[in-house]
Design an enzyme around this catalytic site. Structure first.
Site, PDB file in Angstrom:
ATOM      1  CE  LYS A 192      12.666 -11.333 -10.863  1.00 39.19           C
ATOM      2  NZ  LYS A 192      13.310 -11.454  -9.613  1.00 39.19           N
ATOM      3  CD  GLU A 208      15.930 -13.744  -8.729  1.00 42.00           C
ATOM      4  OE1 GLU A 208      15.358 -14.266  -7.776  1.00 42.00           O
ATOM      5  OE2 GLU A 208      15.603 -12.613  -9.154  1.00 42.00           O
ATOM      6  CG  HIS A 231      16.810 -38.147  -5.975  1.00 45.27           C
ATOM      7  ND1 HIS A 231      17.119 -39.442  -5.625  1.00 45.27           N
ATOM      8  CD2 HIS A 231      17.982 -37.552  -6.305  1.00 45.27           C
ATOM      9  CE1 HIS A 231      18.438 -39.620  -5.712  1.00 45.27           C
ATOM     10  NE2 HIS A 231      18.983 -38.472  -6.131  1.00 45.27           N
ATOM     11  CD  GLU A 290       8.872 -11.826  -8.811  1.00 49.78           C
ATOM     12  OE1 GLU A 290       9.982 -11.739  -9.369  1.00 49.78           O
ATOM     13  OE2 GLU A 290       8.519 -11.096  -7.888  1.00 49.78           O
ATOM     14  CD1 TRP A 335      -0.324  -6.223  -3.244  1.00 51.96           C
ATOM     15  CD2 TRP A 335      -0.542  -6.852  -1.108  1.00 51.96           C
ATOM     16  NE1 TRP A 335      -0.035  -7.555  -3.164  1.00 51.96           N
ATOM     17  CE2 TRP A 335      -0.162  -7.969  -1.883  1.00 51.96           C
ATOM     18  CE3 TRP A 335      -0.750  -7.024   0.260  1.00 51.96           C
ATOM     19  CZ2 TRP A 335       0.031  -9.237  -1.329  1.00 51.96           C
ATOM     20  CZ3 TRP A 335      -0.565  -8.280   0.813  1.00 51.96           C
ATOM     21  CH2 TRP A 335      -0.167  -9.372   0.033  1.00 51.96           C
ATOM     22  CB  CYS A 383      -0.930   0.092   1.203  1.00 51.71           C
ATOM     23  SG  CYS A 383      -2.023  -1.304   1.363  1.00 51.71           S
ATOM     24  NE  ARG A 442       4.592   1.655  -0.188  1.00 52.00           N
ATOM     25  CZ  ARG A 442       5.627   1.454   0.610  1.00 52.00           C
ATOM     26  NH1 ARG A 442       6.835   1.669   0.160  1.00 52.00           N
ATOM     27  NH2 ARG A 442       5.456   1.053   1.848  1.00 52.00           N
ATOM     28  CG  ASN A 476       1.609   0.664   4.362  1.00 52.21           C
ATOM     29  OD1 ASN A 476       1.274  -0.506   4.212  1.00 52.21           O
ATOM     30  ND2 ASN A 476       2.853   1.075   4.219  1.00 52.21           N
ATOM     31  N   GLY A 477      -0.497  -1.019   6.543  1.00 50.89           N
ATOM     32  CA  GLY A 477      -0.151  -1.878   7.675  1.00 50.89           C
ATOM     33  C   GLY A 477      -1.311  -2.783   8.023  1.00 50.89           C
ATOM     34  CE  LYS A 520      11.303  -3.067  -6.546  1.00 56.95           C
ATOM     35  NZ  LYS A 520      11.714  -4.392  -7.050  1.00 56.95           N
TER      36      LYS A 520
END
Ligand code: AGP
Length: 614
Positions: free
Chosen positions: A491, A487, A510, A494, A77, A2, A27, A103-104, A609
């Site tokens: 990517k 990574e 395995h 995402e 968000w 947020c 955000r 925000n929170g 982010k």
């Protein structure tokens, strides 16, 4: 998570708020809203979905809204309550005179809501935030003092918050306060800007004050009063913001992600500057305040991080163990904080974070700090909460990263780990000087090699087009490039929503090998060195199960052309430094697949982010 903006001054607030929200879109972008005060009336404008929807809503009434010289805004968000218009901020009370953005997470919101409902408050949304709006309104009804009302309310709230509040009856005042969520106040001439993060305000002012926990800023166009939760007057600490507005431009690239990938050669140069001055000189890392004897006596290092930063930490583990002979544990912060961890003063705890605001990592380092460990923070944001908790701080100087998918900050973190490993190895004398010199030489040459990869992207583009419609993707590697496989897969997940997983190549047989058939792409990271032949043989096994094979390699081995349908080439590089080069084509691969599929590259669905909630 947020984004909050606020403005009070002599200009029209509308464009400042919308502009600020645009620069905070990284955000969160589920819904957005603003509150203004026009003709002594608090008015809310909200929209579900992307910020553009709010811009469209306000455009319908622009001439009217523009009259307000005070306002607060929010980009959401969602945590509590679906991403709908009703749940969008700002939130208000029964009489509609108060407006707040938050925000929170308010942890005791259920208890507060039950209490407020008994007092007659009518809730419209499913959010935790609305309780705070009603609570402040009820306190204001008794005190007629907005700062006092916010102060009293914050004593009853449990959890994390950054809050901005306006009230119809106090039309020239904004109150800003925080606890465990970032908030800063930008200072102009006869005006103040409030924001969760620098990008929202850097265009307007470089002078700012970061609020600390439980501080309350009372802002009018011509004054700023800072108090604590017990009403003590505080002296604001005003700082010069270390950013330039240009960082927020795409500079001609189609997306921020592509621009940020291309910035990596210079990011490496910046990280090395002043620290690695010559191959035959020791690395200078004055940022590490741990004295040399303590470095020599370290018996353990724990690294905590999340997501991409966690992968950088995994590269860090590999090189620190290799060069310094110290045991390194790497753990996702969200796991570290919910178990008994063994740390003491001979343990160095490293927190890695692009934003420096990731809630789980902040909690993890605070937990370690309370046990006496030295806390070293590697972050792209020297102005962040984590940086302020640090005993030693290595700012990674990648510049503001806007795209939600981290690229250049990963590069900067990885390079910082190389410097840290060399620095400690030189103090400990734990490895031959020639080995360190070879690595330093490779580090200096790295930017040119990245430039070479960036100027020959055709292989990657061909591969992206060929495999863009795959439902799944497997990345395999061994040793120091296992984090590269993780990574690369992250990517791709995402930004393209393809189900991608990284495996150590030896683990394939395995279990995961059962998934292989002619529809499954397997990308092998085949860098010449100790495990090259092993990965090649694991790739043969995958090919034998009809998987579609892709190689990322620096080998000219002719037999690769029979085995692999696509070959992405990178320049010669020492295996120990190869993660810093091999990741670049994988970032590009994810980018081109996402772009080919028409996805929202810079703002992928469901992500934000900066994850400031646990
Ligand atoms: C990276 O592409 C992701 N957006 C995400 O995994 C990120 O790395 C993670 O949330 C950690 O963030 P931090 O580095 O700011 O702590």
């Amino acid at each position: 998570m947020c984004g909050i903006v606020g403005y009070i001054g002599n200009k029209s607030a509308l464009d400042i708020l919308l502009d600020g929200l645009t620069n905070l879109e990284y955000r969160g972008y589920d819904s957005a809203g603003i509150a203004v005060n026009v003709d002594n009336q608090v008015e809310l404008y909200k929209a579900e979905g992307k910020l553009q929807n709010l811009k469209d809503v306000t455009a319908l009434n622009r001439a009217h809204i523009e009259k307000s010289t005070i306002g607060i805004g929010h980009i959401r968000w969602a945590t509590h309550g679906a991403p709908t218009k009703t749940n969008a901020h700002p939130h208000s009370c029964n009489c509609g005179r108060v407006a707040i953005v938050h925000n929170g997470i308010i942890e005791n919101y259920k208890e507060l809501r039950a209490k407020l409902e008994k007092q007659g408050c009518v809730f419209r949304s499913q959010t935790d935030t609305e309780t705070v709006a009603h609570l402040i309104a009820s306190k204001f009804a008794n005190t007629k003092d907005l700062a006092e009302a916010v102060k009293l309310a914050s004593k009853e709230i449990e959890g994390a918050y950054a809050l901005c509040v306006i009230h119809q009856d106090v039309k020239d005042t904004i109150i800003a306060t925080r606890r465990n969520a970032p908030l800063l106040v930008g200072i102009g001439e006869g005006e103040y800007y409030i924001a969760s993060d620098v990008p929202a305000i850097i265009k307007y002012t470089k002078k700012a004050m970061y609020l600390d926990d439980n501080q309350i800023a009372v802002l009018t166009p011509n004054s700023m009063k800072l108090i604590d939760i017990d009403n003590n007057a505080l002296t604001p600490k005003i700082e010069e913001l270390p950013w330039e507005p240009v960082a927020l431009s795409k500079m001609g690239y189609k997306h921020f992600m592509l621009k940020e990938i291309h910035e990596q050669p210079n990011v490496v140069r910046n990280v090395l500057a002043g620290k690695l001055r010559a191959i035959d000189e020791n690395v200078i890392l004055n940022e590490v305040t741990l004295d040399k004897d303590r470095i020599k006596n370290l018996n353990r290092i724990q690294i905590v991080a999340c997501g991409t930063s966690l992968h950088a930490a995994m590269v860090g583990k590999y090189i620190i163990e290799q060069y310094c002979g110290i045991v390194v544990d790497v753990e996702p912060s969200s796991e570290y904080i919910y178990r008994k961890t063994i740390t003491d003063k001979n343990t160095l705890v490293i927190g890695v974070s692009q934003s420096g605001e990731t809630a789980d990592t902040i909690t993890a380092i605070r937990q370690a700090k309370s046990k006496g460990s030295h806390i070293l923070i590697i972050t792209n944001r020297p102005d962040s909460t984590m940086a302020r908790e640090a005993d030693s701080l290595i700012p990674v100087s990648a510049g503001i990263e806007v795209s939600v998918a981290a690229t250049k900050s990963y590069m900067a973190q990885v390079i910082s780990f190389y410097l840290l490993a060399i620095y400690m190895a030189e103090i400990k004398g734990s490895v031959a000087v020639q080995d360190l010199e070879r690595l330093k030489k490779e580090l200096v040459l790295l930017p040119q090699k990245i430039e070479k990869v960036l100027s020959h992207k055709e292989d990657v583009q061909v591969c992206a087009r060929k495999f863009a419609n795959s439902k799944d993707f497997i990345f395999i590697a061994r040793g120091i490039n296992f984090p590269t496989a993780l990574e690369g897969a992250l990517k791709l997940k995402e930004i393209s929503y393809i189900n991608a997983t990284g495996y150590t190549a030896g683990e394939l047989k395995h279990g995961p090998i059962a998934m292989l058939d002619e529809s499954m792409p397997v990308l092998s990271i085949l860098v010449k060195g100790g495990v090259y032949e092993k990965i090649l043989s694991n790739s043969e096994e995958a090919k034998a199960r009809n998987a579609r094979m892709i190689a990322l390699t620096n080998s000219e081995d002719t037999k690769l052309t029979d085995l692999f349908e696509c070959i992405i080439r990178i320049p010669e590089i020492d295996e120990m430094l190869s993660p810093a080069l091999a990741i670049v084509p994988l970032q590009l691969l994810a980018y081109y697949i996402s772009e080919f599929l028409g996805k929202d590259v810079d703002q992928p669905r469901n992500l934000a982010k900066s994850v400031t909630v646990e």
